[in-house]
Design an enzyme around this catalytic site. Structure first.
Site, PDB file in Angstrom:
ATOM      1  N   HIS A 177      34.361  35.182  47.148  1.00  0.00           N
ATOM      2  CA  HIS A 177      34.609  36.358  46.298  1.00  0.00           C
ATOM      3  C   HIS A 177      33.883  36.203  44.952  1.00  0.00           C
ATOM      4  CE1 HIS A 177      36.593  39.830  44.754  1.00  0.00           C
ATOM      5  NE2 HIS A 177      37.193  39.134  43.801  1.00  0.00           N
TER       6      HIS A 177
ATOM      7  N   GLN B  79      42.279  34.109  44.787  1.00  0.00           N
ATOM      8  CA  GLN B  79      43.222  33.716  43.720  1.00  0.00           C
ATOM      9  C   GLN B  79      42.518  32.694  42.832  1.00  0.00           C
ATOM     10  OE1 GLN B  79      47.190  32.739  45.138  1.00  0.00           O
ATOM     11  NE2 GLN B  79      46.974  34.162  46.837  1.00  0.00           N
TER      12      GLN B  79
ATOM     13  N   LYS C 244      37.438  50.928  40.643  1.00  0.00           N
ATOM     14  CA  LYS C 244      38.624  50.609  41.448  1.00  0.00           C
ATOM     15  C   LYS C 244      39.784  50.140  40.574  1.00  0.00           C
ATOM     16  CE  LYS C 244      39.869  46.994  44.813  1.00  0.00           C
ATOM     17  NZ  LYS C 244      39.314  46.093  45.844  1.00  0.00           N
TER      18      LYS C 244
END
Ligand code: R5P
Length: 282
Positions: free
Chosen positions: A122, A90, A184
């Site tokens: 990430h 996030q 994706k």
């Protein structure tokens, strides 16, 4: 002195061995109302390394408690190792009124430490959210270690373009093979759609590589698409094997040959230790 969070005890012990540091005898308890308590003995050291993956909201609270207790014991320098940093995905406000949760967590963690190391977040930019020096430690290449040596014309695929660097590093460490990524689209928190790209996987062994397997939706979709395309054996590799809820079952049903992760999150699939990479960065 290494001070371990409850979710990182095995990695902390390996890191203590790697670095020749002692492992503090930390205790974890709960009060009758469910609130957590940690107890850290007098550390008798100048530098403490707190090792705690924040795999849950409880683990976040526990880390703040450990940092506070360590500081109270009089050490000069606290280094915080977040093998897995929760909430790191996030890293922006995805909608109006939403927080940048990674920033909120980073700010809180910064209050109790002089330096932070985290493994393959990430986005490496998450390190900028800390108010103290923070560094992303690479470890993905090690995921080549448990792969069989006899992969047939291997293809290393990431589920999206953002993770192609991980696939590249695993391929480089393995020593041969092509790399590619899927297009994706995330349909919801637990549903994704993957569009195959150009590499022909028919009859070839495929290694799917990502930073994290959380619900397993992304990976099980990837494994399913690869099976439709005629892939032979499919292996799932990820740095952080969170494998929440029924992720393992989803992957097994999709036909995966094996799942290999690191010990940033301690699971039966944690085939590789990041201790040596962390020891070097310390
Ligand atoms: C997202 O971009 C990440 O790299 C992972 O692909 C994703 O977070 C995996 O989540 P899940 O296992 O829930 O599909």
């Amino acid at each position: 002195m290494i001070v371990s969070g409850s979710a990182s005890q095995s990695l902390a012990a390996t890191l203590a061995d790697e670095t020749g540091r002692a492992l503090a005898p930390v205790e974890f308890e709960r009060f009758p109302d469910g609130e957590q308590m940690v107890r850290v003995p007098d550390l008798d050291t100048d530098r403490a390394v707190v090792v705690a993956s924040t795999v849950s909201s409880d683990a976040h609270v526990e880390l703040l408690q450990l940092q506070d207790a360590v500081r109270e014991s009089g050490v000069d320098e606290v280094v915080t190792v977040l093998p897995y940093m929760g909430y790191a995905r996030q890293d922006e406000a995805f909608g109006a009124g939403e927080p940048v949760s990674a920033r909120a967590m980073a700010r809180a963690i910064s209050t109790g430490t002089d330096r932070v190391l985290t493994v393959e977040p990430h986005e490496a930019a998450v390190c900028d959210f800390f108010d103290v020096p923070a560094e992303a430690v690479p470890a993905a290449g090690q995921l080549a270690e448990p792969l069989p040596e006899d992969l047939t014309e291997p293809v290393f695929v990431s589920p999206d373009e953002g993770a192609i660097g991980i696939a590249d590093r695993i391929r480089d460490a393995y020593g041969r093979g092509e790399t590619d990524y899927f297009e994706k689209t995330r349909l919801s928190g637990s549903e994704v759609e993957l569009e195959p790209r150009e590499v022909d996987v028919d009859g070839r062994d495929v290694v799917v590589a990502d930073d994290i397997v959380a619900t397993g939706s992304t990976m099980s979709e990837a494994v399913g698409v690869l099976a439709e395309q005629g892939a032979a054996r499919t292996y799932v590799t990820c740095v952080h094997p969170l494998l929440a809820a029924n992720a393992h079952t989803k992957l097994a049903r999709a036909g995966v040959e094996a799942i290999y992760g690191t010990d940033t999150i301690e699971r039966p699939t944690s085939a590789v230790s990041v201790a040596a990479a962390l020891a070097e960065a310390l």
